[in-house]
Design a protein around this motif. Sequence first.
Motif, short mmCIF file in Angstrom:
data_model
loop_
_atom_site.label_atom_id
_atom_site.label_comp_id
_atom_site.label_asym_id
_atom_site.label_seq_id
_atom_site.Cartn_x
_atom_site.Cartn_y
_atom_site.Cartn_z
N VAL A 68 4.68 -5.08 1.44
CA VAL A 68 3.25 -4.65 1.00
C VAL A 68 3.68 -2.57 0.56
CG1 VAL A 68 0.69 -4.35 1.66
CG2 VAL A 68 1.46 -6.00 2.13
N PRO A 69 4.24 -2.24 2.25
CA PRO A 69 4.23 -1.28 0.70
C PRO A 69 5.02 -0.39 -0.07
CG PRO A 69 4.49 -1.01 3.40
CD PRO A 69 3.70 -2.26 2.99
N ALA A 70 6.21 -1.22 0.64
CA ALA A 70 7.37 -1.26 -0.34
C ALA A 70 7.41 -1.36 -1.99
CB ALA A 70 8.80 -2.34 0.23
N SER A 71 6.79 -2.49 -1.90
CA SER A 71 5.63 -3.51 -3.66
C SER A 71 4.69 -2.37 -4.25
CB SER A 71 4.95 -4.38 -2.97
OG SER A 71 6.10 -5.52 -2.55
N TYR A 72 3.54 -1.40 -3.19
CA TYR A 72 3.54 -0.47 -4.48
C TYR A 72 3.41 0.47 -3.73
CZ TYR A 72 -0.74 2.90 -3.79
OH TYR A 72 -1.45 3.92 -3.76
N ALA A 73 5.19 1.16 -3.61
CA ALA A 73 5.77 1.72 -3.91
C ALA A 73 6.74 2.15 -5.19
CB ALA A 73 6.71 2.74 -3.10
N PHE A 74 7.05 0.71 -4.96
CA PHE A 74 6.98 -0.24 -6.79
C PHE A 74 6.77 0.22 -7.69
CE2 PHE A 74 10.97 -1.17 -4.23
CZ PHE A 74 11.89 -0.29 -4.91
N ALA A 75 5.78 0.21 -8.03
CA ALA A 75 4.67 -0.44 -8.79
C ALA A 75 3.38 0.54 -9.13
CB ALA A 75 3.55 -1.86 -8.16
N ARG A 76 3.45 1.96 -8.27
CA ARG A 76 2.95 2.48 -8.32
C ARG A 76 3.43 4.01 -8.66
NH1 ARG A 76 -0.32 -0.09 -9.60
NH2 ARG A 76 -2.89 -0.62 -9.18
N PHE A 77 4.59 4.23 -8.26
CA PHE A 77 5.51 5.24 -8.16
C PHE A 77 6.63 5.48 -8.83
CE2 PHE A 77 3.95 5.93 -3.86
CZ PHE A 77 2.79 6.05 -4.51
N PRO A 91 13.84 -9.84 -0.76
CA PRO A 91 14.23 -8.94 -2.03
C PRO A 91 12.59 -9.61 -2.97
CG PRO A 91 16.20 -9.46 -1.24
CD PRO A 91 15.08 -10.15 0.13
N SER A 92 13.17 -10.95 -2.52
CA SER A 92 12.12 -11.74 -3.59
C SER A 92 10.62 -11.68 -3.24
CB SER A 92 12.37 -13.34 -3.65
OG SER A 92 11.88 -13.23 -2.08
N ALA A 93 9.94 -11.13 -1.92
CA ALA A 93 8.83 -11.15 -1.85
C ALA A 93 8.27 -9.90 -2.27
CB ALA A 93 8.72 -10.78 -0.25
N ILE A 94 9.37 -8.70 -2.55
CA ILE A 94 8.84 -7.40 -3.54
C ILE A 94 8.69 -7.93 -4.46
CG2 ILE A 94 9.88 -5.14 -4.29
CD1 ILE A 94 11.79 -5.13 -1.33
N TRP A 95 9.88 -8.72 -5.43
CA TRP A 95 9.22 -8.79 -6.40
C TRP A 95 8.21 -9.46 -7.29
CZ3 TRP A 95 11.83 -7.42 -11.08
CH2 TRP A 95 13.03 -7.34 -11.15
N LEU A 96 7.58 -10.32 -6.10
CA LEU A 96 6.25 -10.62 -6.01
C LEU A 96 5.63 -10.10 -6.28
CD1 LEU A 96 5.03 -14.42 -7.03
CD2 LEU A 96 5.67 -14.42 -4.79
N PRO A 151 -4.91 -12.28 -2.53
CA PRO A 151 -4.52 -13.69 -2.94
C PRO A 151 -3.48 -13.65 -2.99
CG PRO A 151 -6.11 -12.43 -3.70
CD PRO A 151 -6.10 -11.70 -3.03
N GLY A 152 -2.36 -11.94 -3.39
CA GLY A 152 -0.47 -11.86 -3.81
C GLY A 152 -0.34 -11.78 -2.29
N ILE A 153 -0.75 -11.34 -1.40
CA ILE A 153 -0.06 -10.73 -0.16
C ILE A 153 0.27 -12.28 0.12
CG2 ILE A 153 -0.24 -10.08 2.12
CD1 ILE A 153 -1.34 -7.63 0.74
#
Length: 285
Positions: A97-106, A159-164, A201-203
């Motif tokens: 969750v925090p990793a995906s937020y970082a890749f999506a926003r920063f 890895p696949s979870a971060i991409w998704l 929903p994504g989580i």
Amino acid sequence: MSKQMMINRYKWYEIIGIYLGIFVFLSFVLSPFVEGFLVSLKPLSQLFSSPYRFIPENWSFAAYRTMWESVPGFGWYIFNSFFISTVITAIVVVLVVPASYAFARFEFRGAGLLLGAFLAVNMFSGAVLLIPLFRLMRTMGVLNTYMAMIIPGVAFLIPSAIWLLRTYMMRIPKELDEAAFVDGASHFYTLRRVILPIAMPGIIVVAITTFIGAYSQQFIFALTFNSKTEYMPLPVGLFAYFGRQEVVWNELMAASFVGIAPAMVVIFFLQRYLVSGLTAGAVKQ
């Protein structure tokens, strides 16, 4: 617009074609499960009879009773798989969750390269890395424990979870973050109070796919990193039905359906929340 109005938009032969296509698709998807269930109801002597009968004669649920005697402790195998998959899912969700937020926003240097590395990890089979993983598990002192299967499971599924989840979070408007920052909210507060409710929903999708992946990939890790029966998961228990002289197919199929039942129950309830979350904001008020 009501469902009846939506259906009336199609002609009668188009509706027949749609339902026929769905029927053909479901037939291909569900036929292995139907055949497996019917095999579990057949006596072992009928499985290799000629001509082969799809519908069993004198069917019974005897295999569902005798399977527990053929492999003692089979219930413990199911518990191990469920426990390992649940722990892996919880760890992956917390980290992703925090990793995906970082890749999506920063935007930071090396983000694309790091995402590419994550994608490359999924290209490697677990069997290729068994020897280095074994040495790593031995160095960490976690052989013959649950952690010997949890650690590789987390590493291969992150890895696949971060991409998704990153893709899902990128669809959330950045104006929500900006509005929160104007009000003095920190990034962590914005993630916890603004982004998480919308991204739920994504989580849940990530949790479902992670749980399924963890439930299905335990066999090779268990045989390599464990030698104690009390830590073995369900796939190892199913392998016990393969005898030296013959395979007890009816008991194997019965054990397979019993083994996946807990996972199916969990996925069923999570899917309900998933569908309600996806449709909650789909219609303008």
